[in-house]
Design a protein around this motif. Sequence first.
Motif, PDB file in Angstrom:
ATOM      1  N   ILE A  28      64.684  54.773  56.183  1.00  0.00           N
ATOM      2  CA  ILE A  28      65.437  55.453  55.125  1.00  0.00           C
ATOM      3  C   ILE A  28      64.486  56.075  54.119  1.00  0.00           C
ATOM      4  O   ILE A  28      64.687  57.208  53.668  1.00  0.00           O
ATOM      5  CB  ILE A  28      66.428  54.485  54.446  1.00  0.00           C
ATOM      6  CG1 ILE A  28      67.533  54.083  55.435  1.00  0.00           C
ATOM      7  CG2 ILE A  28      67.038  55.126  53.192  1.00  0.00           C
ATOM      8  CD1 ILE A  28      68.572  53.140  54.865  1.00  0.00           C
ATOM      9  N   MET A  29      63.425  55.365  53.771  1.00  0.00           N
ATOM     10  CA  MET A  29      62.448  55.914  52.843  1.00  0.00           C
ATOM     11  C   MET A  29      61.816  57.183  53.412  1.00  0.00           C
ATOM     12  O   MET A  29      61.662  58.190  52.696  1.00  0.00           O
ATOM     13  CB  MET A  29      61.374  54.863  52.552  1.00  0.00           C
ATOM     14  CG  MET A  29      60.367  55.283  51.496  1.00  0.00           C
ATOM     15  SD  MET A  29      61.142  55.434  49.871  1.00  0.00           S
ATOM     16  CE  MET A  29      59.702  55.522  48.825  1.00  0.00           C
ATOM     17  N   ALA A  40      64.899  60.247  40.157  1.00  0.00           N
ATOM     18  CA  ALA A  40      64.853  58.806  40.410  1.00  0.00           C
ATOM     19  C   ALA A  40      63.472  58.430  40.915  1.00  0.00           C
ATOM     20  O   ALA A  40      62.806  59.211  41.599  1.00  0.00           O
ATOM     21  CB  ALA A  40      65.905  58.405  41.435  1.00  0.00           C
ATOM     22  N   ALA A  41      63.048  57.232  40.539  1.00  0.00           N
ATOM     23  CA  ALA A  41      61.836  56.642  41.108  1.00  0.00           C
ATOM     24  C   ALA A  41      62.262  55.835  42.324  1.00  0.00           C
ATOM     25  O   ALA A  41      63.145  54.980  42.232  1.00  0.00           O
ATOM     26  CB  ALA A  41      61.151  55.741  40.086  1.00  0.00           C
ATOM     27  N   ILE A  71      47.860  43.522  49.830  1.00  0.00           N
ATOM     28  CA  ILE A  71      47.952  44.084  51.176  1.00  0.00           C
ATOM     29  C   ILE A  71      47.978  45.611  51.145  1.00  0.00           C
ATOM     30  O   ILE A  71      48.170  46.253  52.172  1.00  0.00           O
ATOM     31  CB  ILE A  71      49.179  43.548  51.934  1.00  0.00           C
ATOM     32  CG1 ILE A  71      50.476  43.931  51.225  1.00  0.00           C
ATOM     33  CG2 ILE A  71      49.077  42.045  52.124  1.00  0.00           C
ATOM     34  CD1 ILE A  71      51.717  43.597  52.044  1.00  0.00           C
ATOM     35  N   GLY A  72      47.771  46.181  49.963  1.00  0.00           N
ATOM     36  CA  GLY A  72      47.754  47.630  49.818  1.00  0.00           C
ATOM     37  C   GLY A  72      48.717  48.077  48.738  1.00  0.00           C
ATOM     38  O   GLY A  72      49.731  47.426  48.484  1.00  0.00           O
ATOM     39  N   ALA A  73      48.392  49.185  48.086  1.00  0.00           N
ATOM     40  CA  ALA A  73      49.242  49.705  47.019  1.00  0.00           C
ATOM     41  C   ALA A  73      50.594  50.149  47.564  1.00  0.00           C
ATOM     42  O   ALA A  73      50.692  50.676  48.681  1.00  0.00           O
ATOM     43  CB  ALA A  73      48.546  50.871  46.329  1.00  0.00           C
ATOM     44  N   ILE A  74      51.641  49.931  46.783  1.00  0.00           N
ATOM     45  CA  ILE A  74      52.996  50.360  47.127  1.00  0.00           C
ATOM     46  C   ILE A  74      53.317  51.582  46.279  1.00  0.00           C
ATOM     47  O   ILE A  74      53.466  51.473  45.058  1.00  0.00           O
ATOM     48  CB  ILE A  74      54.019  49.247  46.859  1.00  0.00           C
ATOM     49  CG1 ILE A  74      53.683  48.006  47.695  1.00  0.00           C
ATOM     50  CG2 ILE A  74      55.433  49.738  47.150  1.00  0.00           C
ATOM     51  CD1 ILE A  74      54.520  46.796  47.359  1.00  0.00           C
ATOM     52  N   PRO A  75      53.399  52.779  46.860  1.00  0.00           N
ATOM     53  CA  PRO A  75      53.612  53.984  46.063  1.00  0.00           C
ATOM     54  C   PRO A  75      55.014  54.078  45.468  1.00  0.00           C
ATOM     55  O   PRO A  75      55.993  53.595  46.051  1.00  0.00           O
ATOM     56  CB  PRO A  75      53.356  55.120  47.056  1.00  0.00           C
ATOM     57  CG  PRO A  75      53.587  54.516  48.395  1.00  0.00           C
ATOM     58  CD  PRO A  75      53.223  53.068  48.294  1.00  0.00           C
ATOM     59  N   GLU A 134      57.076  63.293  44.578  1.00  0.00           N
ATOM     60  CA  GLU A 134      55.770  63.276  43.922  1.00  0.00           C
ATOM     61  C   GLU A 134      55.402  61.825  43.623  1.00  0.00           C
ATOM     62  O   GLU A 134      56.177  61.106  42.983  1.00  0.00           O
ATOM     63  CB  GLU A 134      55.839  64.075  42.620  1.00  0.00           C
ATOM     64  CG  GLU A 134      54.602  63.957  41.744  1.00  0.00           C
ATOM     65  CD  GLU A 134      54.825  64.479  40.337  1.00  0.00           C
ATOM     66  OE1 GLU A 134      53.865  64.384  39.535  1.00  0.00           O
ATOM     67  OE2 GLU A 134      55.942  64.954  40.034  1.00  0.00           O
ATOM     68  N   GLU A 135      54.238  61.388  44.088  1.00  0.00           N
ATOM     69  CA  GLU A 135      53.806  60.032  43.777  1.00  0.00           C
ATOM     70  C   GLU A 135      53.384  59.982  42.312  1.00  0.00           C
ATOM     71  O   GLU A 135      52.453  60.659  41.897  1.00  0.00           O
ATOM     72  CB  GLU A 135      52.646  59.600  44.677  1.00  0.00           C
ATOM     73  CG  GLU A 135      52.254  58.145  44.466  1.00  0.00           C
ATOM     74  CD  GLU A 135      51.222  57.630  45.453  1.00  0.00           C
ATOM     75  OE1 GLU A 135      50.572  56.610  45.136  1.00  0.00           O
ATOM     76  OE2 GLU A 135      51.063  58.235  46.534  1.00  0.00           O
ATOM     77  N   VAL A 136      54.103  59.186  41.534  1.00  0.00           N
ATOM     78  CA  VAL A 136      53.849  59.131  40.092  1.00  0.00           C
ATOM     79  C   VAL A 136      53.197  57.821  39.665  1.00  0.00           C
ATOM     80  O   VAL A 136      52.691  57.709  38.552  1.00  0.00           O
ATOM     81  CB  VAL A 136      55.145  59.346  39.279  1.00  0.00           C
ATOM     82  CG1 VAL A 136      55.638  60.769  39.446  1.00  0.00           C
ATOM     83  CG2 VAL A 136      56.222  58.337  39.663  1.00  0.00           C
TER      84      VAL A 136
END
Length: 261
Positions: free
Chosen positions: A38-39, A73-74, A58-62, A49-51
């Motif tokens: 879905i994402m 919406a974020a 385990i890694g950054a979650i954008p 846009e990654e804000v």
Amino acid sequence: MLCSEFDPERRAIINPEDCYQPVEGFPEICIGIFSKPIMEWILETYGGEEVSHFGCCIGAIPVYKIKAHGTEAAVFMPLVGGPGAATTIEECIPQGGKYFVYFGAAGVLQKGVSHGKLLLPTAAVRDEGLSYHYLPPADEVELDPLSVSACREALESLGVPYVQGKTWTTDAFYRETRQKAARRREQGCVFVEMECASLAAVAQFRGVPFAEFFYATDTVDDAGWDSGVLHEKGRGLEDVCFRAAVETGKNMAAQAARGKD
């Protein structure tokens, strides 16, 4: 018992605002999505846009800013399970988030609920650990009635059929025994998942509107487990779920605006 050691002190040793600062242009409506397909569909359909991002070992979650259905919406994918998911509310608030809507899969405890149908929780049984650090001990946490109403209004305005009821939030996916499932049905639970009680507790403690809905994927009942459409991970429900989440967020913002009048 350790779970009874609730401390109402508002300041902890480490606080979200110590780690995250306001982000210019960060959307007030925040949508947590427990589904990679879905994402991916949302980003392909609306761009994004990654804000910001949530830091994680385990890694950054954008976190992406999406413009859709007349608002911003974020959107992000929380980690599965109460602790990981709940930190996304904690860490959105100091960045600028105000209204929180989450959606993802849930199992149903009754055969009569068809797979793929949307589910609206009004309360959650606290069979997890995180909520006891945010609220005094109790068997259940009630979801904010105004936020539930905002989600209900969104689903009904879109003509989406849904089942409303109590959810069972458990940390232990592989320990959903027949005896436990039977007890939860006796308590009035209609569905089961892994985050709602934790998310609702954090939202209540922080004083922010929060609603969640699910899509039914599998069935856990006296006959055992029917995996249903769990393997589809929400495919085919992309548009209806995202639209319902956005409209819920807009309804929450409208409720807040009316409250200020």
